[in-house]
Design a protein around this motif. Structure first.
Motif, short mmCIF file in Angstrom:
data_model
loop_
_atom_site.label_atom_id
_atom_site.label_comp_id
_atom_site.label_asym_id
_atom_site.label_seq_id
_atom_site.Cartn_x
_atom_site.Cartn_y
_atom_site.Cartn_z
N ALA A 317 0.84 -1.20 0.00
CA ALA A 317 0.00 0.00 0.00
C ALA A 317 0.88 1.25 0.00
N SER A 318 0.49 2.26 -0.76
CA SER A 318 1.32 3.46 -0.90
C SER A 318 1.19 4.41 0.27
N SER A 319 0.19 4.20 1.13
CA SER A 319 0.00 5.08 2.29
C SER A 319 -0.28 4.26 3.53
N ALA A 320 0.34 4.67 4.65
CA ALA A 320 0.10 4.01 5.93
C ALA A 320 -1.03 4.69 6.70
N SER A 321 -1.58 5.75 6.17
CA SER A 321 -2.65 6.47 6.86
C SER A 321 -3.81 5.54 7.19
N MET A 322 -4.35 5.68 8.38
CA MET A 322 -5.47 4.83 8.80
C MET A 322 -6.69 5.00 7.91
N ILE A 323 -6.85 6.17 7.30
CA ILE A 323 -8.05 6.42 6.50
C ILE A 323 -7.86 6.03 5.03
N ALA A 324 -6.69 5.53 4.67
CA ALA A 324 -6.44 5.14 3.27
C ALA A 324 -7.26 3.90 2.93
N VAL A 325 -7.76 3.86 1.70
CA VAL A 325 -8.53 2.71 1.22
C VAL A 325 -7.57 1.55 0.96
N ARG A 326 -7.94 0.36 1.40
CA ARG A 326 -7.10 -0.83 1.24
C ARG A 326 -7.63 -1.74 0.14
N ASP A 327 -6.73 -2.32 -0.65
CA ASP A 327 -7.16 -3.23 -1.70
C ASP A 327 -7.24 -4.65 -1.16
N GLU A 328 -7.53 -5.60 -2.04
CA GLU A 328 -7.72 -6.98 -1.61
C GLU A 328 -6.45 -7.60 -1.05
N GLY A 329 -5.28 -7.04 -1.40
CA GLY A 329 -4.04 -7.59 -0.87
C GLY A 329 -3.95 -7.50 0.64
N LEU A 330 -4.56 -6.46 1.20
CA LEU A 330 -4.60 -6.29 2.65
C LEU A 330 -5.93 -6.76 3.24
N ARG A 331 -6.99 -6.73 2.44
CA ARG A 331 -8.32 -7.08 2.97
C ARG A 331 -8.57 -8.58 2.97
N THR A 332 -8.21 -9.27 1.88
CA THR A 332 -8.61 -10.69 1.76
C THR A 332 -7.46 -11.65 1.43
N GLN A 333 -6.39 -11.16 0.84
CA GLN A 333 -5.34 -12.06 0.37
C GLN A 333 -4.22 -12.27 1.38
N ARG A 334 -4.56 -12.23 2.66
CA ARG A 334 -3.62 -12.59 3.71
C ARG A 334 -4.43 -12.97 4.94
N ASN A 335 -3.83 -13.72 5.84
CA ASN A 335 -4.51 -14.18 7.05
C ASN A 335 -3.77 -13.63 8.27
N LEU A 336 -4.17 -12.44 8.72
CA LEU A 336 -3.49 -11.82 9.86
C LEU A 336 -3.80 -12.52 11.17
N ILE A 337 -4.98 -13.11 11.28
CA ILE A 337 -5.33 -13.81 12.52
C ILE A 337 -4.35 -14.95 12.76
N ASP A 338 -4.17 -15.80 11.76
CA ASP A 338 -3.21 -16.90 11.90
C ASP A 338 -1.80 -16.37 12.12
N PHE A 339 -1.45 -15.30 11.42
CA PHE A 339 -0.12 -14.68 11.51
C PHE A 339 0.19 -14.28 12.95
N VAL A 340 -0.75 -13.61 13.60
CA VAL A 340 -0.53 -13.13 14.96
C VAL A 340 -0.63 -14.26 15.98
N GLU A 341 -1.55 -15.18 15.75
CA GLU A 341 -1.66 -16.31 16.70
C GLU A 341 -0.42 -17.20 16.65
N LEU A 342 0.20 -17.30 15.47
CA LEU A 342 1.46 -18.04 15.40
C LEU A 342 2.55 -17.33 16.20
N MET A 343 2.53 -15.99 16.21
CA MET A 343 3.48 -15.26 17.06
C MET A 343 3.33 -15.70 18.52
N GLU A 344 2.08 -15.80 18.99
CA GLU A 344 1.84 -16.26 20.37
C GLU A 344 2.47 -17.62 20.60
N ASP A 345 2.26 -18.53 19.65
CA ASP A 345 2.79 -19.89 19.79
C ASP A 345 4.32 -19.88 19.84
#
Length: 502
Positions: A317-345
């Motif tokens: 994404a070209s902007s880190a601003s919280m109000i920036a519109v996100r494309d599918e690469g950040l919305r659907t084409q990654r699994n952040l829940i698994d990513f963060v839960e693996l950090m816990e493990d």
């Protein structure tokens, strides 16, 4: 302790404060020039002062990490503006020979940037004319290179014919590029001779085609000809390389080789090409781990450090601003829940978790940060960064992670971790934008806040405190902001002195 001399790329916090903070409680004593010797953005450093500093400080040092751009031109921005002669620049190299003769056991690691060619018109860090015809200069190189390679489309060729960069400006720009390239080649000769023990050639704001890419090919051929491939790494980057080379120095002197496992939130993340870079993300990740003195293994169980690289599944994404519109690469084409839960493990396994947040350009990924907060992981990370380019972030996270692995959760580790949350998350995603909206009414702009600098710094500090209260509430009591300043009197970056308190 081993005394290591650092000649930084320039005077900004990322090039002086970050290295000192990362290695504060290590076995390295890092010595840098006094601020009076260094320059100020477009004003170069004192060449006589740099020479004297190097001669005096390296006499009893174990190692030297040297920015060739500082040594030759007086800093990063001066390397893009200078009118120095070839004879003068060649003479500048002699100081390396002098200090090596004075201290033959001195280990010298160097970094020497390929001059950048920004993809926009701005004279903030380039010659004045780049403010009006910079984009045309970039396109002249980019499209011209594609034409040379026979891959330009008809539309490319039509666009090329419409370019209108004045010849005298283009001549000035290309003349400096050619001279700087010849200095890159001279640095390679110093590697071949054994004066420089290891070299990184970072590509500042790289692209797949253009002047920078063509320079890269010239240098690759010269590296092959000199047979120094194992002593010279070339990959995207700039401001983070001092961290990387200090880490390499540390691991070499301590005879350590930390083992890294790399994890992404989506299989496709590894093959995205970050903005302002020229190759797959995973290629650069592996370069950076090796350059910092680590090795890559294939299982979490074997790892000392697990590097979690948060990236988009499609494109950065070209902007880190919280109000920036996100494309599918950040919305659907990654699994952040698994990513963060693996950090816990992984943390529960007693391993160091280092997070390189490169989903967005120049700032943290708000969604990731909120998950880390909700999972109570913010104080449990062994390293975190999310600033500027992907390579800047990687070259901060990886050395920091190595130091946490080696020395544990020290006070300096926690200080630096809190600073990253305040700067990369607080300032870059929210505070910078909110303050910028008010500058015009105050008679200033994004690139120049010097007329009311103190007012701006106070505004930034107050809003950072508000941000921490709203978005980092669970660790608010641990964050103490001692100082805020604008290093180059503009809004692009901020200096923050942050401490962790129990």
């Amino acid at each position: 302790m081993a005394k290591i001399v650092l000649l930084p790329l320039d005077e900004r916090p990322c090039n002086i404060r970050y290295p000192k903070q990362i290695f504060k409680q290590s076995s390295l004593e890092i010595v840098t020039p006094d601020s009076s010797v260094l320059g100020d953005k477009k004003t170069p450093a004192s060449f006589d002062g740099l020479n004297q500093f190097l001669i005096d400080s390296t006499k009893d040092a174990s190692g030297l990490v040297v920015s060739m751009d500082m040594l030759l031109y007086g800093g990063l921005v001066p390397s893009r503006l200078h009118h120095l002669s070839k004879e003068f620049l060649l003479e500048r190299f002699n100081i390396l020979r002098t200090i090596k003769e004075q201290n033959p056991s001195l280990i010298i690691y160097a970094f020497d940037l390929i001059m950048r060619c920004p993809q926009y018109s701005s004279n903030d860090e380039e010659p004045d004319y780049y403010g009006t015809c910079g984009l045309d200069i970039f396109k002249t190189g980019f499209i011209g290179h594609k034409i040379e390679l026979g891959i330009a489309t008809d539309e490319d060729k039509k666009s090329f014919e419409r370019l209108n960069a004045p010849k005298h400006y283009l001549d000035d720009y290309l003349g400096r590029r050619d001279l700087n390239l010849s200095m890159n080649q001279m640095t390679l000769n110093y590697v071949k001779e054994g004066i420089i023990d290891f070299l990184i050639i970072p590509q500042d704001d790289a692209a797949q085609y253009g002047f920078t890419a063509k320079n890269q090919e010239v240098l690759k051929k010269e590296i092959d000809r000199l047979e120094i491939n194992s002593k010279v790494y070339m990959y995207p980057g700039a401001d983070e390389v001092a961290n990387t080379l200090l880490s390499r120095m540390y691991t070499a002197l301590e005879h350590k080789k930390p083992k890294f496992y790399i994890h992404y939130p989506s299989p496709s993340c590894a093959t995205t090409i970050p903005l302002l870079e020229d190759r797959f993300l995973d290629v650069t990740v592996r370069y950076q781990i090796r350059a910092a003195g680590g090795m890559i293994i294939s299982s979490i169980q074997e790892a000392d450090i697990v590097l979690f690289v948060n990236a988009s599944g499609t494109k950065m994404a070209s902007s880190a601003s919280m109000i920036a519109v996100r494309d599918e690469g950040l919305r659907t084409q990654r699994n952040l829940i698994d990513f963060v839960e693996l950090m816990e493990d992984v943390i529960s396994m007693g391993k160091v978790v280092a997070v390189a947040d490169v989903a967005t350009l120049n700032g943290s990924d708000h969604e990731l940060m909120q998950l880390l907060k909700q999972k109570n992981l913010l104080l449990k990370l062994g390293a975190y960064a999310g600033w500027n380019t992907s390579s800047n972030t990687l070259g901060t996270t990886i050395p920091h992670g190595i130091q946490t692995w080696a020395n544990g959760f020290t006070k300096s580790h926690l200080d630096f971790l809190m600073a990253r949350y305040v700067e990369d998350y607080g300032y870059m995603t929210t505070v910078k934008g909110s303050v910028n909206q008010e500058l015009n009414a105050m008679g200033m702009n994004y690139f120049d806040v010097k007329s009311r600098l103190s007012d701006v710094e106070q505004m930034v500090e107050k809003r950072l405190q508000m941000f921490i209260h709203q978005y980092l509430a669970p660790i608010e009591k641990h964050i103490v902001i001692e100082r805020v300043w604008m290093p180059w009197k503009r809004m692009f970056e901020v200096g923050v002195e942050v401490k962790y308190q129990d």
